[in-house]
Design an enzyme around this catalytic site. Structure first.
Site, PDB file in Angstrom:
ATOM      1  N   SER A 183       0.655  -1.214  -0.633  1.00 16.77           N
ATOM      2  CA  SER A 183      -0.252  -0.060   0.086  1.00 16.77           C
ATOM      3  C   SER A 183       1.053   1.169  -0.289  1.00 16.77           C
ATOM      4  O   SER A 183      -0.073   2.347   0.038  1.00 16.77           O
ATOM      5  CB  SER A 183      -0.287  -0.319   1.339  1.00 16.77           C
ATOM      6  OG  SER A 183      -0.430  -0.146   2.186  1.00 16.77           O
ATOM      7  N   SER A 235       5.588   3.414   0.330  1.00 13.19           N
ATOM      8  CA  SER A 235       6.757   2.595   0.915  1.00 13.19           C
ATOM      9  C   SER A 235       6.673   3.495   2.269  1.00 13.19           C
ATOM     10  O   SER A 235       6.105   4.877   2.833  1.00 13.19           O
ATOM     11  CB  SER A 235       7.223   3.525  -0.438  1.00 13.19           C
ATOM     12  OG  SER A 235       6.781   4.071  -1.242  1.00 13.19           O
ATOM     13  N   VAL A 236       7.436   3.222   3.177  1.00 13.70           N
ATOM     14  CA  VAL A 236       8.116   3.513   4.610  1.00 13.70           C
ATOM     15  C   VAL A 236       9.418   4.077   4.784  1.00 13.70           C
ATOM     16  O   VAL A 236      10.742   3.806   3.986  1.00 13.70           O
ATOM     17  CB  VAL A 236       7.302   2.566   5.429  1.00 13.70           C
ATOM     18  CG1 VAL A 236       8.231   2.856   6.958  1.00 13.70           C
ATOM     19  CG2 VAL A 236       6.198   1.585   5.324  1.00 13.70           C
ATOM     20  N   ASP A 246      -1.499  -9.200   6.175  1.00 13.58           N
ATOM     21  CA  ASP A 246      -0.351  -9.827   5.389  1.00 13.58           C
ATOM     22  C   ASP A 246       0.874 -10.234   6.223  1.00 13.58           C
ATOM     23  O   ASP A 246       1.281  -9.448   6.327  1.00 13.58           O
ATOM     24  CB  ASP A 246      -0.401  -8.542   4.707  1.00 13.58           C
ATOM     25  CG  ASP A 246       0.714  -8.635   3.537  1.00 13.58           C
ATOM     26  OD1 ASP A 246       1.317  -9.846   3.117  1.00 13.58           O
ATOM     27  OD2 ASP A 246       1.024  -7.899   3.500  1.00 13.58           O
TER      28      ASP A 246
END
Ligand SMILES: *[C@@H]1O[C@H](CO)[C@@H](O)[C@H](O)[C@H]1NC(C)=O
Ligand SMILES: *[C@@H]1O[C@H](CO)[C@@H](O)[C@H](O)[C@H]1NC(C)=O
Ligand SMILES: *[C@@H]1O[C@H](CO)[C@@H](O)[C@H](O)[C@H]1NC(C)=O
Ligand SMILES: *[C@@H]1O[C@H](CO)[C@@H](O)[C@H](O)[C@H]1NC(C)=O
Ligand SMILES: *[C@@H]1O[C@H](CO)[C@@H](O)[C@H](O)[C@H]1NC(C)=O
Ligand SMILES: *[C@@H]1O[C@H](CO)[C@@H](O)[C@H](O)[C@H]1NC(C)=O
Ligand SMILES: *[C@@H]1O[C@H](CO)[C@@H](O)[C@H](O)[C@H]1NC(C)=O
Ligand SMILES: *[C@@H]1O[C@H](CO)[C@@H](O)[C@H](O)[C@H]1NC(C)=O
Ligand SMILES: *[C@@H]1O[C@H](CO)[C@@H](O)[C@H](O)[C@H]1NC(C)=O
Ligand SMILES: *[C@@H]1O[C@H](CO)[C@@H](O)[C@H](O)[C@H]1NC(C)=O
Length: 660
Positions: free
Chosen positions: A344, A346-347, A458
Site C-alpha cells: 500500500s 513505501s515506508v 498480510d
C-alpha cells in the site's frame, strides 16, 4: 479413477502456478516502459455543480480510448457536449509490440485519476511514460504540437566513463538525425549514432494526428530543448505533439526482453494479470472516488461543514502531523531513509523536531478526499494498543498525499534476521518461541480482543519487527480498514504475499480471520525450520508438505532448523509443528482461532490432530474447483458494482479455463 483425480489435481495445480507466476512476473514487467516519466495536470477545474456530468464524459472517453489503442496503437475519442466535452488520446511508441503496448497503456491509464478528475473536476491531464502516452482535456488538442506545459526531463547523472566531448557531439548528431529521419519515416525513428566507440541511443515519435509540418515543428523544438541535457546520461522532451529521448542505454526495440523466458502462455497470462491489476487499480480509484463523489453530492452542504470541522479537528488533534514537518523529518522522502516498500505504500524513517524517531508510510492511494472515513479510521486504529503491535501515532491528511506515522522499531524484521543478515547471531530456540508466541498474542488481540475486529491480511516474516529484546511487533495492521469493505478483495489479492495466502483467499477472495491463521501457520513453520515456504512448489517438496509427511512419525523434529543443532526442546518443537499444521489446514473452518493457538502454545489446551495442508488432497481440489466457478461470479458481480472498465475482469476469469 484415481488417475483422473490426479490429472485433475495436476490441472488445478498448473492453473494456480500460472496464476501465481503471473503475480510474480507482474513487477518484472512493470518496470519496463510503462513507468511514469511525467504526469502533467491541467489547472482548470469544473464547477462543483457540473462535476458529475463531467466525470461521466471523462469515464466514457477513458473507456473508449483503450480498445482503440489496443487495436491500432493509437486512438482518439470525444465524448460529451458543450463545455462538458472530454477529448481523450492515447498512443504507444511504435517499437513496442502489441503485448507491451497493451501493458504500458493499462499502466499509465491507471495513473490518470491522480490528476483528480473526480475530486476536483480537473479538466485535463497527461501521463508520459517511455513506452506510451495518454491525455484527456476539455478542448480539441489532437493537432496540438506544443503547449505551455511541455517538459524537458534530464537525468540527474552526468556522463561518466566516456569522452564527454565525443558524447556531446554524437548526441547532437543523433538528435539532428532523429528529427529528420522521423519526419521522413512517418513520424517515428529509433536508432543510434556510434562514432569512435561512443554510442548514443535515441527515439523520437510524433503523435499520429499531427501532419507533416506539425511533426517537423514539434521535433525541431524538441531538438532545441533536449540540448540542455547533453551532459547527462539521458534526456527527454515531452511535448504536446511528440516525444524525444536519448540515452547511453539501448532502450528501444526491447519487446520480449522484459520477461525472462519465452513461454508464450505464461507471458500472456502475466500480461493479462498485469493489465488487469492496472485496470483494477484504475477501477478502484474510479469507483472509490465516484462513490465518495456521489455520496458527497447527495449531502453536499452537510458534508462541506463536516469536512471543514474535520480539518479543524485534524489540525488540532495530536494525531495530526503537518505534511511539511514529515517531509522535513524524512529529508524529503530521500532514498537513504527508505525502510521498505509494501503493497500500500513505501515506508521512510523520519526524525521529528522533538527528536523522536518515527516510521512514515506514504500511501499509494491518495486518500486526501476521504478525510471523513480516513480520519475516523486512523483515530480508531490508533486507539489499538498491545505490546505486540506497532503503534500508529497519527496521520497527515492535508498535504498532497496521505501519510501514516508509526512508532519506529529499531531492530530488523524477522525476515531479515532469518534470511538476510549474515552478521547476527542465529536466533536460538527460546527466542524463536518468544517471537512466535508474541506474534500469536498480537494476532489474537487484533482478531478477538480489540473493539474493532481486524483482519491483518498480510502476516509474513517481513511484517514482524523485532525490538532489542526480541519482542515481536506486528506492523501494518488495520490498513485494510481504510478501504471500503466491499471493493477491497481484488486489490488485496494482488497486494498479498505469495506463499502466505490461504487457498480460499487466493482463489475466491474469501477473507476471514482464518486466512490470517493460515499465514501464521506458514510463518510458524518457516521460523521453526529456517526455510521459506516456496509458493510455487505446493507439491511434495514444499516445506508444508515435508512437515506434513513427517507428522506422526518419530522424525518430525528432523525438520527443525539445522543451525540449532541439538539445542532445542524436542517436545516443544513437535508441539509447535503440530500447531503450525493445524493452522495451515486446507479446510479453513478447521483452523483454530488465534486465542486457541496461544493457549495451545502455552500448553493450556489440548492440540487437535491436523488434517492435510492444501493442494494434495483430492477433496481440496474439488473445493478449489468450486472456488474457481465462484470466482467467476464474483468477477461479474464486481463488474456490476463498478462503472467502468469492468469488462476486463472477464478476460482473466475466462482465460483460467483455456486449456493449454
Ligand atoms: C494555469 O496555468 C497556466 C500556465 O500553465 C497559467 O498561465 C495560468 O495563469 C494558470 N491559471 C490559473 C487559474 O492558475
Ligand atoms: C459550463 O456552462 C454552464 C452553462 O452553460 C455554466 O454554468 C458553467 O459555469 C460552465 N462551466 C465551466 C467550467 O465553464
Ligand atoms: C459518450 O459515451 C457514452 C457511454 O459510452 C455513449 O453512450 C455516448 O454515445 C457517447 N457520446 C458521444 C458524443 O460520443
Ligand atoms: C497541419 O496542421 C496544422 C495544425 O492543425 C495546421 O495549422 C496546418 O495548416 C496543417 N498543414 C497542412 C499542410 O495540412
Ligand atoms: C575527447 O575527444 C576530443 C575530440 O576527439 C579530444 O580533443 C579530447 O582530447 C578528448 N578528451 C579526452 C579526455 O580524452
Ligand atoms: C527498431 O524497430 C523499428 C521498428 O520495428 C525499426 O524501424 C528500427 O530500424 C529498429 N531500430 C534498430 C536500431 O534496431
Ligand atoms: C543518420 O541516419 C541515417 C539513417 O538511419 C543514417 O544512414 C546516417 O548514417 C545517420 N547519420 C549519422 C551521422 O549517423
Ligand atoms: C574501440 O574499442 C575496441 C574494443 O573495445 C578497441 O579494440 C578499439 O581500439 C577501440 N577504438 C577506438 C577508436 O578507440
Ligand atoms: C487535425 O489534422 C487533421 C489531419 O492532419 C485534419 O484532418 C483535422 O481537420 C485537423 N483538426 C484540427 C482541429 O485542426
Ligand atoms: C534483449 O536484450 C539483449 C541484451 O540485454 C540484447 O542483446 C537483445 O538484442 C535484446 N533483444 C531485443 C529483441 O531487443
Amino acid at each position: 479413477m484415481s488417475n483422473f483425480k490426479s490429472n485433475l489435481s495436476f490441472f488445478f495445480l498448473h492453473l494456480l502456478t500460472l496464476l501465481l507466476l503471473g503475480f510474480l512476473l507482474n513487477p518484472v514487467i512493470s518496470d519496463s516502459r510503462g513507468e511514469t516519466v511525467a504526469q502533467i495536470c491541467s489547472n482548470r477545474t469544473t464547477i462543483p455543480q457540473q462535476r458529475s456530468l463531467f466525470v461521466t464524459s471523462f469515464l466514457a472517453a477513458m473507456d473508449a480510448v483503450s480498445p482503440l489503442v489496443e487495436a491500432k496503437g493509437y486512438g482518439q475519442v470525444v465524448n460529451g457536449t458543450g463545455n462538458l466535452t472530454v477529448y481523450a488520446y492515447g498512443e504507444c511508441m511504435k517499437d513496442l509490440d502489441k503485448k507491451d503496448c497493451d501493458l504500458c497503456f493499462a499502466q499509465i491509464k491507471a495513473k490518470v485519476p491522480r490528476c483528480r478528475p473526480f475530486q476536483r473536476g480537473t479538466r485535463g491531464g497527461q501521463v508520459f511514460s517511455d513506452g506510451c502516452y495518454i491525455r484527456y482535456d476539455d478542448y480539441n488538442f489532437f493537432n496540438e504540437t506544443l503547449s505551455l506545459q511541455d517538459r524537458t526531463v534530464c537525468a540527474e547523472k552526468e556522463i561518466t566513463g566516456v569522452n564527454r566531448t565525443l558524447f556531446r557531439d554524437n548526441a547532437a548528431e543523433l538528435v539532428r538525425n532523429m528529427s529528420v529521419e522521423a519526419v521522413r519515416n512517418g513520424g517515428f525513428y529509433a536508432g543510434f549514432v556510434e562514432r569512435r566507440n561512443v554510442t548514443v541511443h535515441g527515439l523520437a515519435q510524433c503523435w499520429e494526428p499531427l501532419n507533416r509540418s506539425g511533426c517537423v515543428e514539434c521535433l525541431r523544438k524538441a531538438s532545441e530543448k533536449i540540448g540542455s541535457c547533453l551532459d547527462k546520461e539521458e534526456g527527454r522532451v515531452l511535448n504536446a505533439g511528440c516525444y524525444m529521448r536519448f540515452s547511453t542505454q539501448k532502450f528501444y526495440n526491447n519487446s520480449g526482453n522484459s520477461t525472462s523466458d519465452g513461454n508464450g502462455g505464461r507471458n500472456r497470462l502475466a500480461v493479462i494479470l498485469a493489465v488487469t491489476s492496472s485496470v483494477v487499480a484504475f477501477v478502484l480509484l474510479v469507483s472509490v472516488a465516484g462513490f465518495l463523489f456521489k455520496k458527497k453530492r447527495a449531502k453536499k452542504q452537510r458534508e462541506k461543514k463536516q469536512l471543514g470541522s474535520l480539518f479543524m479537528l485534524a489540525n488540532k488533534s495530536n494525531l495530526c502531523f503537518s505534511y511539511e514537518n514529515l517531509e522535513r523529518a524524512t529529508d524529503y522522502f530521500s532514498d537513504k531513509n527508505k525502510l521498505g516498500q509494501g503493497g500500500s505504500g513505501s515506508v521512510y524513517k523520519g526524525v521529528l523536531t522533538n527528536g523522536k524517531t518515527v516510521a512514515v508510510k506514504r500511501l499509494f492511494f491518495n486518500t486526501k478526499q476521504w478525510v471523513d472515513h480516513f480520519f475516523n479510521e486512523v483515530n480508531l486504529i490508533s486507539q489499538i494498543d498491545h505490546k505486540n503491535l506497532v503503534k500508529l501515532l497519527g496521520c497527515s491528511i492535508t498535504g498532497p498525499e496521505s501519510l501514516l506515522v508509526y512508532e519506529y522499531i529499531a531492530n530488523q524484521s524477522l525476515h531479515d534476521y532469518l534470511f538476510v543478515r549474515q552478521d547476527v547471531q542465529p536466533l536460538n530456540w527460546a527466542k524463536r518461541f518468544k517471537i512466535l508466541l508474541g506474534t500469536a498474542e498480537g494476532m489474537a488481540y487484533l482478531h478477538e480482543e480489540s473493539n474493532l475486529r481486524i483482519i491483518h491480511r498480510d502476516i509474513k516474516l517481513s511484517n514482524i519487527l523485532l525490538e532489542h529484546d526480541f519482542t515481536p511487533r506486528i506492523a501494518d495492521f488495520g490498513l485494510a480498514r481504510l478501504f471500503p469493505e466491499d471493493k477491497t478483495h481484488i486489490s488485496t489479492a494482488i497486494a498479498g504475499t505469495l506463499g502466505y495466502m490461504a487457498p480460499e483467499y487466493v482463489v475466491r477472495g474469501k477473507l476471514t480471520e482464518k486466512a490470517d491463521v493460515y499465514s501464521f501457520g506458514v510463518l510458524m513453520i518457516e521460523v521453526i525450520t529456517g526455510r521459506r515456504n516456496n509458493a510455487l512448489s505446493q507439491d511434495a517438496s514444499s516445506i508444508l508438505q515435508t512437515v506434513w509427511s513427517l507428522y506422526g512419525t518419530s522424525n518430525l523434529t528432523k525438520v527443525v532448523d539445522p543451525i540449532l543443532g541439538d539445542n532445542f526442546n524436542e517436545i516443544e518443537a513437535s508441539r509447535l509443528l503440530q500447531i503450525g499444521l493445524l493452522c495451515v489446514q486446507a479446510a479453513f473452518d478447521q483452523r483454530p482461532a488465534m486465542s486457541a493457538v496461544v493457549k495451545m502454545m502455552k500448553g493450556n489446551l489440548e492440540i487437535q490432530t491436523p488434517t492435510q495442508p492444501p493442494f494434495l488432497n483430492p477433496g481440496s481440489v474439488a473445493e478449489m474447483r468450486k472456488m474457481m466457478s465462484h470466482s467467476h461470479t464474483t468477477d461479474s458481480h464486481q463488474q456490476d458494482q463498478t462503472q467502468s472498465s469492468g469488462s476486463r475482469s472477464n478476460i482473466i476469469s475466462e482465460s483460467f479455463f483455456e486449456p493449454r
